[in-house]
Structure formats: C-alpha cells, structure tokens
Scaffold this active site. Structure first.
Site, PDB file in Angstrom:
ATOM      1  N   ASP A  67       0.862  -1.181   0.000  1.00 29.71           N
ATOM      2  CA  ASP A  67       0.000   0.000   0.000  1.00 29.71           C
ATOM      3  C   ASP A  67       0.897   1.231   0.000  1.00 29.71           C
ATOM      4  OD1 ASP A  67      -2.706   1.239   0.272  1.00 29.71           O
ATOM      5  OD2 ASP A  67      -1.815   2.030   2.111  1.00 29.71           O
ATOM      6  N   GLU A  80       0.992   5.739   0.497  1.00 31.75           N
ATOM      7  CA  GLU A  80       0.357   6.998   0.871  1.00 31.75           C
ATOM      8  C   GLU A  80       0.993   8.089   0.019  1.00 31.75           C
ATOM      9  OE1 GLU A  80      -2.237   7.058   2.639  1.00 31.75           O
ATOM     10  OE2 GLU A  80      -2.112   5.064   3.541  1.00 31.75           O
ATOM     11  N   HIS A 115      -3.739  10.650   6.178  1.00 23.69           N
ATOM     12  CA  HIS A 115      -2.668   9.763   6.688  1.00 23.69           C
ATOM     13  C   HIS A 115      -1.851  10.367   7.831  1.00 23.69           C
ATOM     14  CE1 HIS A 115      -0.305  12.342   4.109  1.00 23.69           C
ATOM     15  NE2 HIS A 115      -0.777  11.778   2.986  1.00 23.69           N
ATOM     16  N   HIS A 174      -5.006   6.296   7.939  1.00 21.67           N
ATOM     17  CA  HIS A 174      -4.373   5.438   6.949  1.00 21.67           C
ATOM     18  C   HIS A 174      -2.867   5.375   7.219  1.00 21.67           C
ATOM     19  CE1 HIS A 174      -7.638   5.465   3.646  1.00 21.67           C
ATOM     20  NE2 HIS A 174      -8.180   5.799   4.806  1.00 21.67           N
ATOM     21  N   ASP A 197      -2.100  -0.736   6.564  1.00 19.11           N
ATOM     22  CA  ASP A 197      -3.093  -1.098   5.553  1.00 19.11           C
ATOM     23  C   ASP A 197      -2.664  -2.340   4.777  1.00 19.11           C
ATOM     24  OD1 ASP A 197      -4.501   1.026   6.435  1.00 19.11           O
ATOM     25  OD2 ASP A 197      -4.383   2.215   4.597  1.00 19.11           O
TER      26      ASP A 197
END
Length: 232
Positions: free
Chosen positions: A7, A9, A57, A150, A155
């Site tokens: 994942d 960000e 985030h 997040h 995640d």
C-alpha cells in the site's frame, strides 16, 4: 508462489499533476502465508503536503522533511519486490504512483501483468456492496480497531488478511482438513488385509468314458423331447 501485498500513501490523487508518493508498506507472502518479512519506508516528496491529504494519513511536512528521497531508496525497494506478484487494493492507483517515482529516478516501470487488484476481486464477489478496505474488513470480521488513520504498512497488513479471505484461503484449508478426515474414515471401513491362505489342490485325474457309458448317454439324449439344439 511469492506475492507482495503493498500500500502507498501520497500527497494527492494524480502523479501527472505533481503528486508524490510519501510512504510505502509491503508484506511478503509465500503460498498465501505471511513470512514475517516486510518493507516500510517514508519519503520526502520535495513539495508541500496538502491539508486534505495530511488529514487522511497524518504525514506532515515537518515529519517528512528529514526522510530520504525515493531515488535514494529505490534500489532497496526493488530488491525487496523482486519478481513477485504485487497485490494492492485499487492497485491501479498504487501502480501509477510507484511507476511514476521509478521513472523520475531513471528506473523502468513495473509491468502491470504483475498486478493483482483486490478491489476487482471484491467487485466480482460482492457486486453492489461497499468495497473500501474498512468495509471489507468489517464484512470478513478482520479487526481494524487500531486503524485511526491510513498508514501504508498497517493497511498492507490488513489487506494481507483480506486477500486470503477474498481468495478462499480459510475455506481451502478447511476443505483440505475435511477431505483428510473423509479419507481416514473411508480407510477405517476397509477390511484389514490378511496374508493369503495356502490351499492344497488335488491333481486333475484322467477320465475317458467307456463304451457302455457312451451307449447310455446316447439313449438319454435321444429320449429328450423337442431339444433346443434340434432347432439350430
């Protein structure tokens, strides 16, 4: 089979508009089992963080200011990824940012043939349902109580559990267990094999009808009314 659940960000939604990747988290799985190996890194995006993205985030300009540039850690990331399949939720988004960063520092893009999108899998299994990571974790009973904001590695960890559920991991395991039980039950019903017994057979004796026996047989045959063989 080696797979990397990952994942990212970012500072926004589109690398073509100058948005950058600021965090990546990766979990290694082999044959759908987590190995305990992971990769996690923050990157200085060399631009300001929009407030809307920071609210998602929690990564601020101050926090990212002393982090290394993506170019300085790209080789380490590529080494971890190797040639594994790459699994992400809404994978097109993560691939766009990952490949944009690679191109910026002179590396080749990662082939999208390596991409596995859990969002696409979820759409086929649950059409019309909510398909966010949060919603799917709730559907499959995956604990996400520690997910306040997040985070790429967090995640990825949640997604690794979801990926197993979406691909029938637990059910496959249960099926194998049930199949083993069934085979054991069948085996228990089979008679126990015993050594073959030795039998004594009498030698065949020679026999030939004499003239008197042949005569009696002929009279017997001729006395049968309407014999079947007479119709042939």
């Amino acid at each position: 089979m080696r797979e990397i659940i990952f994942d990212t960000e970012t500072t926004g939604f589109d690398p073509q508009n100058g948005d950058r990747m600021v965090e990546i988290g990766c979990i290694e799985m082999i044959d759908r089992i987590e190995t305990g190996q992971s990769f996690h890194c923050y990157y200085n995006p060399q631009r300001t963080m929009p407030k809307a993205a920071e609210n998602v985030h929690g990564l601020s300009d101050v926090f990212l200011s002393d982090k290394k540039l993506f170019a300085d850690g790209a080789a380490e990331l590529l080494d971890f990824l190797g040639d594994a399949k790459l699994v992400a939720h809404n994978a097109q988004f993560d691939f766009n940012f990952l490949n944009a960063e690679l191109l910026l520092c002179g590396y080749r893009e990662i082939s999208r043939f390596r991409m596995i999108d859990t969002l696409a899998i979820a759409k086929s299994k649950h059409p019309g349902a909510k398909l966010s990571l949060d919603a799917l974790c709730s559907r499959y009973g995956i604990d996400r109580s520690h997910r306040v904001k997040h985070g790429a590695l967090l995640d990825a960890e949640l997604l690794s559990q979801l990926y197993i559920e979406l691909t029938g991991g637990r059910q496959i395991g249960l099926g194998l267990a049930e199949d083993t039980k069934r085979q054991d039950a069948i085996a228990s019903m089979r008679p126990t094999s015993r050594p073959a017994e030795r039998k004594t057979f009498m030698a065949a004796r020679e026999h030939q009808a004499d003239a008197e026996e042949l005569a009696r047989h002929k009279i017997f045959i001729e006395g049968i009314e309407n014999p079947l063989w007479a119709e042939i």
